[in-house]
Design an enzyme around this catalytic site. Sequence first.
Site, PDB file in Angstrom:
ATOM      1  N   GLU A 199       0.830  -1.194   0.000  1.00 50.26           N
ATOM      2  CA  GLU A 199       0.000   0.000   0.000  1.00 50.26           C
ATOM      3  C   GLU A 199       0.868   1.248   0.000  1.00 50.26           C
ATOM      4  O   GLU A 199       2.014   1.224   0.472  1.00 50.26           O
ATOM      5  CB  GLU A 199      -0.890   0.042   1.253  1.00 50.26           C
ATOM      6  CG  GLU A 199      -1.977  -0.997   1.288  1.00 50.26           C
ATOM      7  CD  GLU A 199      -2.796  -0.915   2.563  1.00 50.26           C
ATOM      8  OE1 GLU A 199      -3.870  -1.547   2.592  1.00 50.26           O
ATOM      9  OE2 GLU A 199      -2.375  -0.232   3.521  1.00 50.26           O
ATOM     10  N   HIS A 239       3.253  -0.259  14.818  1.00 46.71           N
ATOM     11  CA  HIS A 239       1.933  -0.697  14.363  1.00 46.71           C
ATOM     12  C   HIS A 239       1.107  -1.378  15.452  1.00 46.71           C
ATOM     13  O   HIS A 239       0.052  -1.922  15.167  1.00 46.71           O
ATOM     14  CB  HIS A 239       2.044  -1.605  13.128  1.00 46.71           C
ATOM     15  CG  HIS A 239       2.849  -1.007  12.015  1.00 46.71           C
ATOM     16  ND1 HIS A 239       2.428   0.103  11.309  1.00 46.71           N
ATOM     17  CD2 HIS A 239       4.057  -1.337  11.499  1.00 46.71           C
ATOM     18  CE1 HIS A 239       3.348   0.412  10.393  1.00 46.71           C
ATOM     19  NE2 HIS A 239       4.341  -0.445  10.497  1.00 46.71           N
ATOM     20  N   ARG A 284     -14.032  -9.786  14.577  1.00 42.12           N
ATOM     21  CA  ARG A 284     -14.012 -10.222  15.975  1.00 42.12           C
ATOM     22  C   ARG A 284     -14.185  -8.996  16.853  1.00 42.12           C
ATOM     23  O   ARG A 284     -14.259  -7.873  16.365  1.00 42.12           O
ATOM     24  CB  ARG A 284     -12.670 -10.881  16.299  1.00 42.12           C
ATOM     25  CG  ARG A 284     -11.479  -9.993  15.924  1.00 42.12           C
ATOM     26  CD  ARG A 284     -10.162 -10.568  16.370  1.00 42.12           C
ATOM     27  NE  ARG A 284      -9.012  -9.912  15.755  1.00 42.12           N
ATOM     28  CZ  ARG A 284      -8.500  -8.755  16.130  1.00 42.12           C
ATOM     29  NH1 ARG A 284      -9.059  -8.068  17.115  1.00 42.12           N
ATOM     30  NH2 ARG A 284      -7.445  -8.245  15.526  1.00 42.12           N
TER      31      ARG A 284
END
Length: 674
Positions: free
Chosen positions: A200, A235, A297
């Site tokens: 990306e 991250h 989830r």
Amino acid sequence: MFKSVLVANRGEIACRVFRTAKRMGIRTVAVYSEADVEALHVREADEAVLIGPAPARESYLDGAKVLAAARATGAEAIHPGYGFLSENADFAEAVAAAGLVWIGPDPKSIRAMGLKDAAKSLMIDAGVPVTPGYQGADQSDATLTAEAARIGYPVLIKAVAGGGGKGMKRVDDPADFAAGLASARREGAAAFGDDRVLIERYITRPRHIEVQVFGDRHGNVVHLYERDCSLQRRHQKVIEEAPAPGMSEAVRAAVTQAAIKAAKAVDYVGAGTIEFIADASDGLKADGVWFMEMNTRLQVEHPVTESVTGVDLVEWQFRVAAGEPIPLQQDQITLNGWAMEARLYAEDPANGFLPSIGRLDHFVMPPQELGDIRVDAGVAQGGEVSQFYDPMIAKLIVHEDTREAAAARLAAACGQVEVWPVKANAGFLKRCLEHPRFIAGDVDTGFIAAEGEGLVGRHVRPEVAAAGAAQRFEQQRRASLSPADDGKSPWVAYRGGIAGFRTNRAPALSVRVSMNGELHVASLIQGRGRDSNWYDVVASSRVERVAPGGVSPNDLQSGIWVGGDFIRSFETDEVTVLFDQGEAIEFADWRSSVTGEAVVASDGALRAPMPGRIVAAPAKAGDRVAKGQPVVVLEAMKMEHALTAPFDGVVESIAAVGDQVTEAAVLAVVKADA
């Protein structure tokens, strides 16, 4: 409604699910590995089953063992928590095939959104904006390298089955692409069994905005507004909040509707999160927010959404899994105030955030007098932080009327955390929350890296160091007095349990102490007359301390008063520790604790900072390496740690890839150039 539930997880999420289940009268079943025999989630469940050895692949990731535990205990439903088997479509199918209730989305939805490349293609077809990039099937090095050049650097390489920052690498220079690709593939294969990647465009000032969605089997899909999870390190989310700062109603409408559209595209049922990346270079704009991925989830940060909406998301999961409709319609779900969550990790910010493992001899969370603070903990005092699992040990959550009040309350809570001897990041969290940029809402995912040492250094306040020096002197003075002295020595005997310090007289004695291995010096003089139980500390504020055997007025805990702050202490036969603003400060007499200057490693040995497994060796024996060049890569606590050459030289020896190593084991030796 089912009458019993097995949680196929561990730690704080298992404990969190148990709380709601017990409130609803549902019997709880835990599973645990050999490393978790004494774990908190095992003690809190109504029943617990041992399912295997410590490594997750032999216990928590073994679906057959989890199902066997459910059959053995008569559990009617399985809640997967997050991580482990929570997004494993094969396991979800096996649960249903066994006649049990799966508390999660349909397997087809998990598969549709589980692989980042397929999910992005699906979102493009559904009209949801996505980040520019490449998610094609051709995974050859040549194609990926060419696509990165087409997209333009910097780029982000992401494991297609990834999550939690694993298998994700930023690359700024084409020369580093091959190494970043290899590392992302290794982490993806190790964590998810899939080494495929997508690429990306890297947004230079990204914000991480996500929307909580919920669907049922009656065709209803709602959102519960957005969260901002931009404060991240490698991250990994660190601090989350709801709502997102700077979010206008127009942008909120665009983002939440895109999230609803994404959920409906896969006929989503249950709790899920649509994650977006936003360009923060010029504020939040509707055309500057792109779909990134969906987590099928419950999320770690779900408590902030619960706080601002008044909804128990686990209860909703139970009800929807049992076939009930979502309890509220969209217009009945409102935002109320501001919530923030801080993740308490067992790690050492001052040492590159290396994970810390071991026994929690001392583990204290914020006292209730700080107000309404929710603590979701996965450990208790006396428990173990294991090398085999994620280093997050607790979450602290606050809810206030305004963002400023929430940040102040959470900072105060982090300052009250006490962890020893395991290292923890509470002081780091407090400094993040008090930083002017954060308070102003000027956040992006590069915030922590940009602010650097101001957030991660070991901070010992001068007045605390002075108080510690005075305490060490007082302890030594009292030990030197004989009973016959009866307080008639030049330093008046300690009376009443309290000594204090002022700053208005000339120094009489210099006391040297070690604070976290660093020298601190304080000059002391005793008061006179009625003030004979006080010490003056030159260049420090007035403080008073409670000596061993004394108590604080609030909680019977020994410690030191520093101005108006009570600095609690923890003592063993070997060490005295002060807890100040989230930091654990080990202190002792300078002579007894320091034998000389710090020893600088000169033998070129690269030693493991913690137990783990060798996953790569960028160098080999005989190679010439430059200072700072990666030599060997250790995988520990789900992350990779590269050990680099300490100086220019030649690699004399190196451990084999695949070796399991203990802490301090020599992984490689570099011989310095002559």
